[in-house]
Every structure is written in structure tokens, then in C-alpha cells.
Scaffold this motif. Structure first.
Motif, mmCIF file in Angstrom:
data_model
loop_
_atom_site.group_PDB
_atom_site.id
_atom_site.type_symbol
_atom_site.label_atom_id
_atom_site.label_comp_id
_atom_site.label_asym_id
_atom_site.label_seq_id
_atom_site.Cartn_x
_atom_site.Cartn_y
_atom_site.Cartn_z
ATOM 1 N N ILE A 1 33.570 -21.958 -28.431
ATOM 2 C CA ILE A 1 32.609 -21.907 -29.525
ATOM 3 C C ILE A 1 31.301 -22.578 -29.175
ATOM 4 C CG2 ILE A 1 34.418 -21.849 -31.264
ATOM 5 C CD1 ILE A 1 33.668 -24.814 -31.813
ATOM 6 N N ALA A 2 30.231 -22.038 -29.776
ATOM 7 C CA ALA A 2 28.924 -22.659 -29.611
ATOM 8 C C ALA A 2 28.863 -23.986 -30.338
ATOM 9 C CB ALA A 2 27.836 -21.719 -30.127
ATOM 10 N N ALA A 3 29.734 -24.161 -31.350
ATOM 11 C CA ALA A 3 29.708 -25.386 -32.140
ATOM 12 C C ALA A 3 30.218 -26.592 -31.369
ATOM 13 C CB ALA A 3 30.541 -25.210 -33.409
ATOM 14 N N ALA A 4 30.776 -26.392 -30.181
ATOM 15 C CA ALA A 4 31.247 -27.529 -29.400
ATOM 16 C C ALA A 4 30.096 -28.363 -28.875
ATOM 17 C CB ALA A 4 32.094 -27.037 -28.227
ATOM 18 N N THR A 5 28.907 -27.809 -28.929
ATOM 19 C CA THR A 5 27.716 -28.570 -28.571
ATOM 20 C C THR A 5 26.730 -28.431 -29.719
ATOM 21 O OG1 THR A 5 26.797 -26.631 -27.452
ATOM 22 C CG2 THR A 5 28.010 -28.212 -26.097
ATOM 23 N N PRO A 6 25.811 -29.381 -29.891
ATOM 24 C CA PRO A 6 24.866 -29.284 -31.004
ATOM 25 C C PRO A 6 24.102 -27.972 -30.957
ATOM 26 C CG PRO A 6 24.755 -31.442 -29.984
ATOM 27 C CD PRO A 6 25.625 -30.598 -29.096
ATOM 28 N N PRO A 7 23.885 -27.322 -32.105
ATOM 29 C CA PRO A 7 23.146 -26.071 -32.119
ATOM 30 C C PRO A 7 21.745 -26.249 -31.546
ATOM 31 C CG PRO A 7 24.189 -26.499 -34.249
ATOM 32 C CD PRO A 7 24.325 -27.740 -33.426
ATOM 33 N N ALA A 8 21.259 -25.194 -30.910
ATOM 34 C CA ALA A 8 19.915 -25.251 -30.350
ATOM 35 C C ALA A 8 18.903 -25.456 -31.457
ATOM 36 C CB ALA A 8 19.614 -23.956 -29.588
ATOM 37 N N ALA A 9 17.825 -26.148 -31.121
ATOM 38 C CA ALA A 9 16.816 -26.473 -32.131
ATOM 39 C C ALA A 9 16.212 -25.211 -32.739
ATOM 40 C CB ALA A 9 15.729 -27.332 -31.501
ATOM 41 N N SER A 10 16.163 -24.113 -31.945
ATOM 42 C CA SER A 10 15.557 -22.887 -32.442
ATOM 43 C C SER A 10 16.498 -22.080 -33.320
ATOM 44 C CB SER A 10 15.108 -22.025 -31.258
ATOM 45 O OG SER A 10 16.218 -21.710 -30.441
ATOM 46 N N ALA A 11 17.790 -22.406 -33.297
ATOM 47 C CA ALA A 11 18.761 -21.646 -34.070
ATOM 48 C C ALA A 11 18.713 -22.068 -35.528
ATOM 49 C CB ALA A 11 20.161 -21.868 -33.513
ATOM 50 N N PRO A 12 18.773 -21.089 -36.449
ATOM 51 C CA PRO A 12 18.772 -21.455 -37.874
ATOM 52 C C PRO A 12 20.074 -22.158 -38.232
ATOM 53 C CG PRO A 12 19.260 -19.126 -37.595
ATOM 54 C CD PRO A 12 18.886 -19.654 -36.235
ATOM 55 N N PRO A 13 20.061 -23.040 -39.238
ATOM 56 C CA PRO A 13 21.301 -23.715 -39.618
ATOM 57 C C PRO A 13 22.307 -22.713 -40.160
ATOM 58 C CG PRO A 13 19.572 -24.111 -41.240
ATOM 59 C CD PRO A 13 18.924 -23.433 -40.074
ATOM 60 N N SER A 14 23.573 -22.990 -39.927
ATOM 61 C CA SER A 14 24.612 -22.088 -40.392
ATOM 62 C C SER A 14 24.682 -22.096 -41.907
ATOM 63 C CB SER A 14 25.970 -22.500 -39.812
ATOM 64 O OG SER A 14 27.003 -21.719 -40.371
ATOM 65 N N LYS A 15 24.869 -20.924 -42.491
ATOM 66 C CA LYS A 15 25.038 -20.833 -43.937
ATOM 67 C C LYS A 15 26.426 -21.294 -44.362
ATOM 68 C CE LYS A 15 21.934 -16.832 -44.280
ATOM 69 N NZ LYS A 15 21.834 -15.402 -44.633
ATOM 70 N N TYR A 16 27.344 -21.332 -43.413
ATOM 71 C CA TYR A 16 28.723 -21.656 -43.728
ATOM 72 C C TYR A 16 29.237 -22.770 -42.809
ATOM 73 C CZ TYR A 16 28.457 -17.223 -46.206
ATOM 74 O OH TYR A 16 28.083 -16.208 -47.048
ATOM 75 N N PRO A 17 28.970 -24.038 -43.158
ATOM 76 C CA PRO A 17 29.529 -25.138 -42.362
ATOM 77 C C PRO A 17 31.046 -24.981 -42.264
ATOM 78 C CG PRO A 17 27.967 -25.964 -43.991
ATOM 79 C CD PRO A 17 28.183 -24.529 -44.316
ATOM 80 N N LEU A 18 31.602 -25.351 -41.126
ATOM 81 C CA LEU A 18 33.031 -25.172 -40.908
ATOM 82 C C LEU A 18 33.822 -26.165 -41.761
ATOM 83 C CD1 LEU A 18 35.067 -23.548 -39.206
ATOM 84 C CD2 LEU A 18 35.025 -25.430 -37.555
ATOM 85 N N PRO A 19 34.669 -25.704 -42.685
ATOM 86 C CA PRO A 19 35.439 -26.630 -43.519
ATOM 87 C C PRO A 19 36.617 -27.202 -42.730
ATOM 88 C CG PRO A 19 35.959 -24.364 -44.121
ATOM 89 C CD PRO A 19 34.891 -24.296 -43.062
ATOM 90 N N ILE A 20 36.621 -28.499 -42.515
ATOM 91 C CA ILE A 20 37.692 -29.127 -41.741
ATOM 92 C C ILE A 20 38.333 -30.239 -42.550
ATOM 93 C CG2 ILE A 20 36.494 -28.655 -39.556
ATOM 94 C CD1 ILE A 20 36.079 -31.853 -39.545
ATOM 95 N N VAL A 21 39.552 -30.573 -42.161
ATOM 96 C CA VAL A 21 40.208 -31.795 -42.626
ATOM 97 C C VAL A 21 39.980 -32.839 -41.537
ATOM 98 C CG1 VAL A 21 42.358 -32.851 -43.405
ATOM 99 C CG2 VAL A 21 41.972 -30.403 -43.773
ATOM 100 N N LEU A 22 39.380 -33.952 -41.891
ATOM 101 C CA LEU A 22 39.094 -35.012 -40.916
ATOM 102 C C LEU A 22 40.196 -36.051 -40.954
ATOM 103 C CD1 LEU A 22 37.170 -36.391 -38.870
ATOM 104 C CD2 LEU A 22 36.101 -37.533 -40.828
ATOM 105 N N ALA A 23 40.756 -36.359 -39.797
ATOM 106 C CA ALA A 23 41.795 -37.383 -39.686
ATOM 107 C C ALA A 23 41.455 -38.311 -38.531
ATOM 108 C CB ALA A 23 43.165 -36.738 -39.474
ATOM 109 N N GLY A 24 42.213 -39.383 -38.430
ATOM 110 C CA GLY A 24 42.038 -40.299 -37.309
ATOM 111 C C GLY A 24 41.378 -41.607 -37.689
ATOM 112 N N GLY A 25 42.176 -42.641 -37.924
ATOM 113 C CA GLY A 25 41.655 -43.985 -38.135
ATOM 114 C C GLY A 25 40.900 -44.206 -39.427
ATOM 115 N N LEU A 26 41.103 -43.364 -40.425
ATOM 116 C CA LEU A 26 40.382 -43.531 -41.682
ATOM 117 C C LEU A 26 41.013 -44.622 -42.541
ATOM 118 C CD1 LEU A 26 39.725 -39.796 -42.668
ATOM 119 C CD2 LEU A 26 38.145 -41.411 -41.569
ATOM 120 N N THR A 27 40.154 -45.353 -43.242
ATOM 121 C CA THR A 27 40.585 -46.409 -44.156
ATOM 122 C C THR A 27 39.684 -46.371 -45.386
ATOM 123 O OG1 THR A 27 39.081 -48.090 -43.259
ATOM 124 C CG2 THR A 27 41.259 -47.887 -42.211
ATOM 125 N N ALA A 28 40.034 -47.169 -46.390
ATOM 126 C CA ALA A 28 39.190 -47.254 -47.583
ATOM 127 C C ALA A 28 37.813 -47.797 -47.241
ATOM 128 C CB ALA A 28 39.869 -48.132 -48.642
#
Length: 459
Positions: free
Chosen positions: A385-412
Motif C-alpha cells: 500500500i501507498a499508505a505505508a509511507t506518508p502521502p506525497a505532498a502533491s496528492a489530495p487527502p483521502s476522502k476515506y481515512p482507513l478505519p482501524i482499531v488501535l492497540a498496544g500499550g494503551l492506558t487511561a
């Protein structure tokens, strides 16, 4: 055709795929069906009547109602005798290639009061053409050259069909606090306490939780038609608005598929989380939605193919353990939020400005040139995926950010910062809400974690 079909296959209300070609044999019709076409084009003027009838009947045998193309009254009579249900009037005469926009208008009288969808083909380029045909009972238009010439195809279609601008391109789950998933629940009492604290998903099968859930749930509003959204965005949107929480999640790591299916049926799981190296296709055999875990290492590896839809419905990103196993979870290791943010911001679908490439010069094909690449995934091929690296500055922002579940070391204490930086669809916690000796969940920490999530919003 296969690439076209795959590009829309995951939409809840996908368009049909038409093979607009010169169909002369049954082989082509079978070929079309195998490679993803929903229907084919049969041109009356180029087919002997016996062959036309045979090809029409064979197409119906394969579950395809053909688009039958005519140009004059005699051809229309033959099309109606098949009896064709979808008839297209070509305004372009295929013998001299002259375009007469009145052809469709004249032949439209022949299908009035008949069970036929009439289509106008060729020469349509302005809204006035569409409005005129609609007033004459034409139900569809086929646009070719005008669409190819348009610099902004979406804007052109909206203008041509007099459609309003989209009210919002922001997925409904954005702008709200993420959902909360609590892992490692050990007892029914603990599960009920966590459910009452407001968790959206938890990993514990308990009759008490199910009873609590159904006693407090409210009916969902299913009156609205499901919009066409990208695969992961659509599933995240539906779950975010679904009633009846908390959902019961079963977590499996490299278990046999038979064990997973048995657990789903026996424990009445709502969701399955595949936390190991299970084959992607397993998600299609599991009868409930699937969360697929991607194990993100410090080098950014582990997200190959993350935007590829059609199998699992949800994505969880977790930090890789440092024991060399390549697995994640249970270590308290915080994921690389900056990298995860690039994955989210890269989006599920990236639309780049349309550029008209120079006309290529003919060249001799070598065997290697004839290989068909995999469909592009988020601007790259073969699942990387292209998303594995920051999008190019010339590329328009995605209309659909990837919905993820974030895990790993989270606390209050750190979840608010994580949400503000990463903007996940949901957050997952286990060790961060354990008691001091790690034998149970500390309900006060669970409440503090959920409270922190609910108090954090992003635009």
C-alpha cells in the motif's frame, strides 16, 4: 473486466458490469460471465436472426439479461420479438457513423406500455439531452466519448444527470469518540461490570452479558438505504451505529478453522478476531464479522495488503512483541503512532488528479508484457500500500481515512493523546486496565479509560 468487477465488488449497491463489445459467439458470453460481467451487448445489425436468438437465449441461461442494440424500426421489432427486456437505441448509424439524436425519440414510441427498459446510446453530452430522453420515457443513457473527455468524471456525471453535490464525504464514525474494546475479560461478573461501564466490545462469552445487552438495546433504524462506501468504511459505519452493545468478540491465534467455527456456534460470538497468521480467505468462511490483526514492527513492516477489502471487515493494528515471534499483543509495547497515523491518513481509497498520458507508440509484446497485474490497492500493486509511507505532498487527502482499531500499550493516561494523534475508529486495551497483580481487570481503571476515550473528540 475482472479488474472492473473487483473494483466495485465490495460496494453494497454496486453497478452492473457490461461487456460492451462485438459479441459473435457463445464462447464470448461464457467468457464474459467467468470474468465478472453481469451483462453483454448484442448488436442486432451485425447478427443473423438465428444467431441473435441463440445468443440471447444462452445469455439468459447464464443469468444475464443482455442489452440489445437497435438503430431502426425493423431492428426494434426483432428485439421485441426475442423478447428483450433491455433495449438500447444507438443514435449512431454503424454503417455511415452519422449521429442522429432523434433516433431514440422516434423508436421510443414502439416500447410504450411494454415491459422494456429503453436506453439511449451515443451522442449524449449535455444535461438537455438527458432531460429530453427522460421526458420521452427513456430509462437509461450510455455515455462513452463525453465521459472519456471529461477532466473530472464525478463532476461531469453530476452535471449531466442534474444530481446535487454530495452532502458529506466524511464517514459517519469520524468526529465521534472511538469505540472501546476491552480484552482479556476473565469472569461473568467482570464482563458485566465492564459492559455497564460502557465498553462497546469485550472478549468474554457470558449469558449475563448477553442478557444485559438485550435488555438495554434499542431498535436500529434500517429505513435508510445503505450508501456505497468503501469496504472497511462501510462496515465501521454500520457497527458504529448498530444497537446491542457490548459485542462479544472471540480471539483466536493460529487455531484450526474448525475450532473457530465451533466456538462461533457454541458461544454465539458476535465477532471473531484473527490474531495470528491465519489465511485471509478464512474470513469468508466465518459466519460473523472478522477483525484481522496486523502486527506492526518498528521498521513499519506488517501492513502489506492492509487496504484490500472483501474478506475481513475490520482492521486492528498492534505493536509487535520483542520476543521474535512476529506476533503482537500482551507486551504493553506502544505502537508507533506516527507511522500508524500515515496508514490511517493514507486512506482506504486515494484519488489522484487525472492526467492524460502521452499516446504510447506501438511495440512488440514480449511474454513478460502479457502478464496481468493484480488490481491496484491504494495506489500500489500486489497488495503493497501507498499508505505505508506518508502521502506525497502533491496528492489530495483521502476522502476515506482507513478505519482501524488501535492497540498496544494503551492506558487511561495516554489514550487521549493516541486518539488525537492517530484518529482511530476504535481503541483496544487489555493490560492497561489490569489490577496490580495482573489477575483481573481493575474496574476503576476500565471506567477511567472509557471516560478518557469518550471525552476525546476529533474533527
Amino acid at each position: 473486466m475482472l479488474h472492473a468487477r473487483m473494483s466495485v465488488a465490495n460496494l453494497p449497491n454496486r453497478p452492473a458490469i457490461l461487456r460492451k463489445d462485438f459479441i459473435l459467439s457463445r464462447y464470448q458470453i461464457l467468457e464474459s460471465r467467468i470474468w465478472g460481467a453481469d451483462t453483454i451487448l448484442l448488436i442486432v445489425s451485425m447478427l443473423p436472426e438465428a444467431l441473435l436468438r441463440d445468443l440471447y437465449a444462452y445469455s439468459l441461461e447464464l443469468g444475464m439479461e443482455p442489452l440489445v442494440e437497435v438503430n431502426n424500426a425493423k431492428e426494434m421489432e426483432l428485439a421485441l420479438s426475442l423478447p428483450a427486456k433491455v433495449i438500447g437505441v444507438n443514435n449512431r448509424n454503424l454503417h455511415d457513423f452519422n449521429v442522429d439524436m432523434g433516433t431514440t425519440s422516434r423508436l421510443s414510441e414502439m416500447v410504450k406500455e411494454k415491459d422494456v427498459l429503453l436506453c439511449a446510446l451515443s451522442g449524449i453530452s449535455v444535461p438537455q439531452d438527458v432531460d429530453k430522453y427522460a421526458a420521452e420515457g427513456v430509462g437509461a443513457v450510455l455515455i462513452g466519448e463525453s465521459l472519456m473527455r471529461a477532466t473530472d468524471t464525478s463532476a461531469f456525471i453530476r452535471q449531466l444527470l442534474t444530481l446535487p453535490e454530495p452532502t458529506s464525504l466524511t464517514p459517519s464514525w469520524q468526529g465521534k469518540s472511538p469505540l472501546v474494546k476491552i480484552c482479556g475479560v476473565r469472569s461473568p461478573d467482570e464482563a458485566v461490570a465492564i459492559a455497564e461501564a460502557g465498553a462497546d466490545m469485550l472478549e468474554k462469552v457470558s449469558e449475563a452479558v448477553r442478557t444485559l445487552r438485550f435488555s438495554t438495546s434499542t431498535p436500529s433504524d434500517s429505513s435508510n438505504e445503505t450508501p456505497n462506501l468503501p469496504w472497511f468504511t462501510a462496515h465501521a459505519t454500520r457497527l458504529s451505529s448498530a444497537p446491542g452493545r457490548p459485542l462479544i468478540v472471540g480471539v483466536f491465534q493460529n487455531h484450526p478453522l474448525a475450532d473457530i467455527l465451533h466456538a462461533v456456534a457454541y458461544a454465539q460470538l458476535d465477532i471473531v478476531q484473527l490474531h495470528g497468521s491465519e489465511p485471509t480467505d478464512w474470513a469468508r468462511q466465518i459466519p460473523v464479522p472478522v477483525i484481522r490483526v496486523f502486527h506492526v514492527g518498528e521498521d513499519g513492516k506488517g501492513v502489506e495488503g492492509i487496504t484490500r477489502g472483501g474478506a475481513h471487515q475490520f482492521i486492528l493494528l498492534d505493536s509487535v512483541r520483542k520476543d521474535g515471534s512476529g506476533m503482537s499483543g500482551g507486551s504493553g509495547q506502544i505502537a508507533d503512532w506516527e507511522f500508524v497515523k500515515t496508514v490511517v491518513d493514507g486512506g482506504e481509497i486515494r484519488l489522484f488528479p487525472r492526467l492524460r498520458p502521452p499516446r504510447p507508440r506501438p511495440r512488440r509484446l514480449r511474454p513478460a508484457d502479457t502478464a496481468v497485474p493484480e488490481p491496484a490497492v491504494n495506489g500500489a500493486t500486489n497488495g503493497h500500500i501507498a499508505a505505508a509511507t506518508p502521502p506525497a505532498a502533491s496528492a489530495p487527502p483521502s476522502k476515506y481515512p482507513l478505519p482501524i482499531v488501535l492497540a498496544g500499550g494503551l492506558t487511561a493516561e495516554n489514550v487521549a493523546t493516541a486518539i488525537e494523534q492517530v484518529r482511530p475508529w476504535a481503541v483496544d486495551v487489555s493490560g492497561g486496565v489490569e489490577n496490580a497483580d495482573g489477575t483481573a481487570k481493575d474496574i476503576s481503571l476500565v471506567k477511567a479509560f472509557i471516560s478518557s476515550v469518550r471525552d476525546t473528540h476529533y474533527s
